[in-house]
Design an enzyme around this catalytic site. Structure first.
Site, PDB file in Angstrom:
ATOM      1  N   CYS A 126      -7.804  -8.811 -13.355  1.00  0.00           N
ATOM      2  CA  CYS A 126      -8.360  -7.699 -14.118  1.00  0.00           C
ATOM      3  C   CYS A 126      -9.004  -8.114 -15.440  1.00  0.00           C
ATOM      4  CB  CYS A 126      -7.301  -6.622 -14.313  1.00  0.00           C
ATOM      5  SG  CYS A 126      -6.881  -5.845 -12.722  1.00  0.00           S
TER       6      CYS A 126
ATOM      7  N   HIS B  41      -2.147   3.568  -9.791  1.00  0.00           N
ATOM      8  CA  HIS B  41      -2.402   3.751  -8.371  1.00  0.00           C
ATOM      9  C   HIS B  41      -1.594   4.910  -7.777  1.00  0.00           C
ATOM     10  CE1 HIS B  41      -4.529  -0.022  -8.283  1.00  0.00           C
ATOM     11  NE2 HIS B  41      -3.471  -0.764  -8.517  1.00  0.00           N
TER      12      HIS B  41
ATOM     13  N   LYS C  79      -7.294   3.251 -14.082  1.00  0.00           N
ATOM     14  CA  LYS C  79      -8.169   2.695 -13.040  1.00  0.00           C
ATOM     15  C   LYS C  79      -7.357   2.463 -11.775  1.00  0.00           C
ATOM     16  CE  LYS C  79      -7.614  -2.083 -14.573  1.00  0.00           C
ATOM     17  NZ  LYS C  79      -6.950  -2.578 -13.360  1.00  0.00           N
TER      18      LYS C  79
ATOM     19  N   HIS D 131       2.582  -1.561  -6.823  1.00  0.00           N
ATOM     20  CA  HIS D 131       2.737  -1.778  -8.265  1.00  0.00           C
ATOM     21  C   HIS D 131       2.004  -0.678  -9.014  1.00  0.00           C
ATOM     22  CE1 HIS D 131      -1.160  -3.545  -7.259  1.00  0.00           C
ATOM     23  NE2 HIS D 131      -1.524  -3.207  -8.486  1.00  0.00           N
TER      24      HIS D 131
ATOM     25  N   ASP E 132      -4.226  -3.809 -18.828  1.00  0.00           N
ATOM     26  CA  ASP E 132      -3.079  -3.688 -17.905  1.00  0.00           C
ATOM     27  C   ASP E 132      -1.794  -4.348 -18.417  1.00  0.00           C
ATOM     28  OD1 ASP E 132      -5.155  -2.628 -16.463  1.00  0.00           O
ATOM     29  OD2 ASP E 132      -4.921  -3.912 -14.712  1.00  0.00           O
TER      30      ASP E 132
HETATM   31  C1  VGL Z   1      -4.137  -6.542 -11.231  1.00  0.00           C
HETATM   32  C2  VGL Z   1      -3.809  -7.159  -9.055  1.00  0.00           C
HETATM   33  C3  VGL Z   1      -3.696  -5.832  -8.677  1.00  0.00           C
HETATM   34  C4  VGL Z   1      -4.388  -6.969 -12.642  1.00  0.00           C
HETATM   35  C5  VGL Z   1      -4.047  -5.215 -10.877  1.00  0.00           C
HETATM   36  O1  VGL Z   1      -4.093  -6.176 -13.567  1.00  0.00           O
HETATM   37  O2  VGL Z   1      -4.866  -8.101 -12.851  1.00  0.00           O
HETATM   38  N1  VGL Z   1      -4.032  -7.505 -10.308  1.00  0.00           N
HETATM   39  N2  VGL Z   1      -3.817  -4.880  -9.598  1.00  0.00           N
HETATM   40 ZN    ZN Z   2      -3.441  -2.866  -9.090  1.00  0.00          ZN
END
Ligand code: VGL
Ligand code: ZN
Length: 211
Positions: free
Chosen positions: A151, A48, A106, A81, A8
């Site tokens: 994550c 998302h 994801k 986000h 991510d």
């Molecule tokens: C993440 C919160 C929501 C991450 C992703 O990448 O750690 N944290 N979505």
């Molecule tokens: Zn997220």
């Protein structure tokens, strides 16, 4: 075969982004400097739909960082986000994406969040990452990215469950730390589950030594 798993590393998790991780941008030179050491490089991408159930805005009367129940699981609510096809979901500028062999999206199903790059939080749907890595003959994973306490942690724990050897590249990770110390506790949990915690051997040519 070894693989680097980039978790991510996306605009919305960088300073100025919708769910900014402090110093999130600092992971970019760290991982770029290491790419050539790996047989395979994969990236997870938080991806998302706008109506995703992890977004506070989709729960009337709720605020970001409150906890609700989603699909029977406790769910921290986040600012919207990494919405599909928006700039916030793009990989960080400067990340050398040409070397990424495969991207695993994801968090695409509105009814459940997905912190791990392997499974959704309810462990009902796999992304295909484990199968792909096995197919490529990968046994050892190095994991870096954002965020340490969400994550990265979930991805590392699932990778261990899936039978991979896992090393966490600490210098290539940053955490949200909603509570002080969350990232340190996440690293302890990963170590307790069997991950190697690499604090330093990535430092030398990571770019951090010059800033
Ligand atoms: C993440 C919160 C929501 C991450 C992703 O990448 O750690 N944290 N979505
Ligand atoms: Zn997220």
């Amino acid at each position: 075969m070894n693989a680097l798993v980039l978790v991510d590393i996306q605009n919305d998790f960088l300073p100025g982004g919708a769910l900014a991780v402090p110093e999130g941008d600092r992971v970019v030179p760290v991982v770029n400097a290491r790419l050539r050491h790996f047989d395979r490089i994969v990236a997870t991408q938080d991806w998302h739909p706008a109506d995703h159930g992890s977004f506070a805005v989709n729960h009337p009367g709720r605020r970001p960082f409150e906890t609700v129940e989603l699909d029977g699981l406790p769910q921290t609510l986040w600012p919207a986000h990494c919405v599909q096809y928006t700039g916030g979901a793009l990989f960080a500028p400067g990340l050398d994406t040409r070397r990424i062999h495969r991207v695993f999206p994801k968090g695409t199903r509105r009814e459940v969040d997905s912190y791990s790059g392997f499974y959704d939080n309810g462990r009902r749907h796999a992304t295909g990452l484990a199968e792909w890595l096995r197919h490529e003959g990968v046994e050892a994973l190095w994991v870096a990215g954002l965020a340490t306490d969400y994550c990265v942690k979930a991805t590392v724990l699932d990778a261990l469950r899936e039978g991979f050897r896992v090393t966490v590249v600490v210098e290539g990770c940053r955490g949200v730390n909603l509570q002080p110390g969350d990232s340190d506790r996440a690293l302890e949990a990963m170590a307790a589950a069997g991950a190697d915690i690499d604090e330093g051997k990535f430092l030398a040519d990571s770019g951090r030594s010059t800033d």
